[in-house]
Design an enzyme around this catalytic site. Structure first.
Site, short mmCIF file in Angstrom:
data_model
loop_
_atom_site.label_atom_id
_atom_site.label_comp_id
_atom_site.label_asym_id
_atom_site.label_seq_id
_atom_site.Cartn_x
_atom_site.Cartn_y
_atom_site.Cartn_z
N ILE A 1 0.82 -1.20 0.00
CA ILE A 1 0.00 0.00 0.00
C ILE A 1 0.86 1.26 0.00
O ILE A 1 0.63 2.18 -0.79
CB ILE A 1 -0.95 0.00 1.22
CG1 ILE A 1 -1.93 -1.18 1.12
CG2 ILE A 1 -1.72 1.31 1.30
CD1 ILE A 1 -2.79 -1.37 2.36
N ALA B 1 -3.64 2.81 8.78
CA ALA B 1 -2.99 1.53 9.12
C ALA B 1 -3.72 0.86 10.28
O ALA B 1 -4.66 0.09 10.08
CB ALA B 1 -1.52 1.77 9.45
N ASP C 1 -8.52 7.03 9.97
CA ASP C 1 -9.49 6.00 9.57
C ASP C 1 -9.51 4.83 10.55
O ASP C 1 -10.35 3.95 10.45
CB ASP C 1 -9.14 5.49 8.17
CG ASP C 1 -10.18 4.51 7.62
OD1 ASP C 1 -11.38 4.84 7.67
OD2 ASP C 1 -9.79 3.42 7.16
N GLU D 1 -10.27 -0.40 17.71
CA GLU D 1 -11.12 -0.43 16.51
C GLU D 1 -12.24 0.61 16.56
O GLU D 1 -12.27 1.52 15.75
CB GLU D 1 -11.71 -1.84 16.28
CG GLU D 1 -12.56 -1.98 15.02
CD GLU D 1 -11.79 -1.74 13.73
OE1 GLU D 1 -12.43 -1.66 12.67
OE2 GLU D 1 -10.55 -1.64 13.76
N HIS E 1 -12.86 3.20 9.71
CA HIS E 1 -12.07 2.10 9.14
C HIS E 1 -12.67 1.64 7.81
O HIS E 1 -12.96 0.45 7.61
CB HIS E 1 -11.98 0.93 10.13
CG HIS E 1 -10.80 0.03 9.86
ND1 HIS E 1 -10.40 -0.94 10.75
CD2 HIS E 1 -9.94 -0.05 8.82
CE1 HIS E 1 -9.34 -1.58 10.26
NE2 HIS E 1 -9.05 -1.05 9.09
N ALA F 1 -10.65 0.54 2.93
CA ALA F 1 -10.67 -0.61 2.03
C ALA F 1 -12.07 -1.04 1.63
O ALA F 1 -12.23 -2.02 0.90
CB ALA F 1 -9.94 -1.79 2.67
#
Length: 326
Positions: free
Chosen positions: A151, A231, A256, A261, A280, A283
């Site tokens: 990435i 990340a 993000d 979490e 998050h 992706a």
């Protein structure tokens, strides 16, 4: 021979269809608690996880388990050391999300540099004069990329080739690394932090990267620099980042990922006006979810068919004759 694959949470149909085409039987579960995992994994040859924690207790209870596949890149929810000890192959899908996360990162850099969220919020309140708060051009600015893996390297190329930014890429070891056009590589993270207008993180969460950026490192950054983290939240010291942003030690941040979490409602990062936050989702594109599903299924099929996995996380000498340690 038919194999049973435990899929801990639903995945895109491409992965499920691929496993079925390989002759695998798919097993699902109602929740991802440790108790449910232990109860249902006992007769399974493989497990494909998205968010279910595959710890040593779960692994040890799976007498037939040969492969654990991660629906994604980061494998911090899998006890890789325990899997290796019991001769179980771990695979992931590192190629599946690289473009989506790289594009998202570039989007965050643009949003920060152009004040996009500030303009949107203020104009909705009737403040047309917010236009007097100037943004900045990215051409000629320096982007520091911490972690030059799949990435990070793609982010560096997009920033250099597409935005004409200068790029400094950090790798712990740059010996024998092939040079990249217009990208300066360094093993000195302090040098990168001191000389970058934007710093973006693309490292996995390990013992060596936990709180990689703390107060000392943030103090090295320029006062007009921005930090982007797509990340893992734990790579940055949350308290140190809050302090740096609150007193404008750095200009702003785009985040993000958070510690644990899901951020708590009272996390100060959620209330700072120089921070962009997202849940998050870097992706989370239609294309990436399909690729993650397929690639994680491919890793399972490769191992069960006695082949070397395309994307191994650990090294197993003989995966199919490996359970004697249990």
């Amino acid at each position: 021979m038919s194999y049973k694959v435990l899929i801990t949470e639903d995945i895109d149909v491409k992965g499920k269809n691929y496993l079925k085409e390989q002759g695998c039987e798919i097993k699902t579960i109602p929740d991802i608690s440790e108790e449910t995992l232990i109860k249902n994994i006992k007769d399974c040859d493989a497990v494909l996880t998205r968010n279910a924690i595959i710890n040593e207790k779960v692994i040890k209870s799976a007498k037939k388990l040969k492969v654990i596949s991660m629906h994604g890149v980061g494998v911090d929810i899998i006890d890789v050391d325990a899997a290796t000890k019991y001769g179980i192959q771990v695979t992931n899908a590192p190629e599946s999300n690289k473009n989506s996360v790289a594009e998202y990162t570039i989007g965050l850099i643009i949003a920060l540099s152009k004040n996009l969220l500030t303009y949107d919020k203020e104009l909705r309140k009737g403040n047309f004069q917010i236009r007097k708060v100037l943004g900045m051009d990215l051409e000629g600015k320096t982007l520091g990329v911490i972690g030059m893996g799949n990435i990070g390297t793609l982010v560096a190329k997009k920033a250099s080739n597409g935005l004409n930014m200068k790029v400094i890429g950090f790798k712990r070891c740059i010996k024998n690394v092939v040079p990249m056009n217009n990208i300066e590589l360094t093993s000195d993270i302090d040098y990168l932090l001191k000389n970058s207008d934007f710093v973006t993180l693309h490292v996995p969460l390990t013992d060596g990267t936990k709180k990689l950026l703390g107060k000392r490192e943030l103090d090295l950054m320029k006062s007009n620099a921005f930090l982007i983290n797509t990340a893992r939240g734990e790579v940055v010291d949350n308290d140190a980042l809050v302090d740096a942003l609150s007193i404008k030690k750095i200009a702003g941040s785009a985040i993000d990922v958070f510690e644990g979490e899901i951020p708590t409602k009272d996390n100060p990062l959620l209330s700072l006006d120089n921070v962009i936050v997202s849940p998050h989702t870097a992706a989370f594109t239609t294309e990436t979810i399909a690729r993650m599903s397929l690639h994680s299924a491919m890793g399972i099929a490769e191992v069960l068919n006695g082949k070397e996995p395309t994307w191994p996380v650990n090294t197993i000498k003989d995966t199919l004759n490996c359970l004697s340690a249990k």
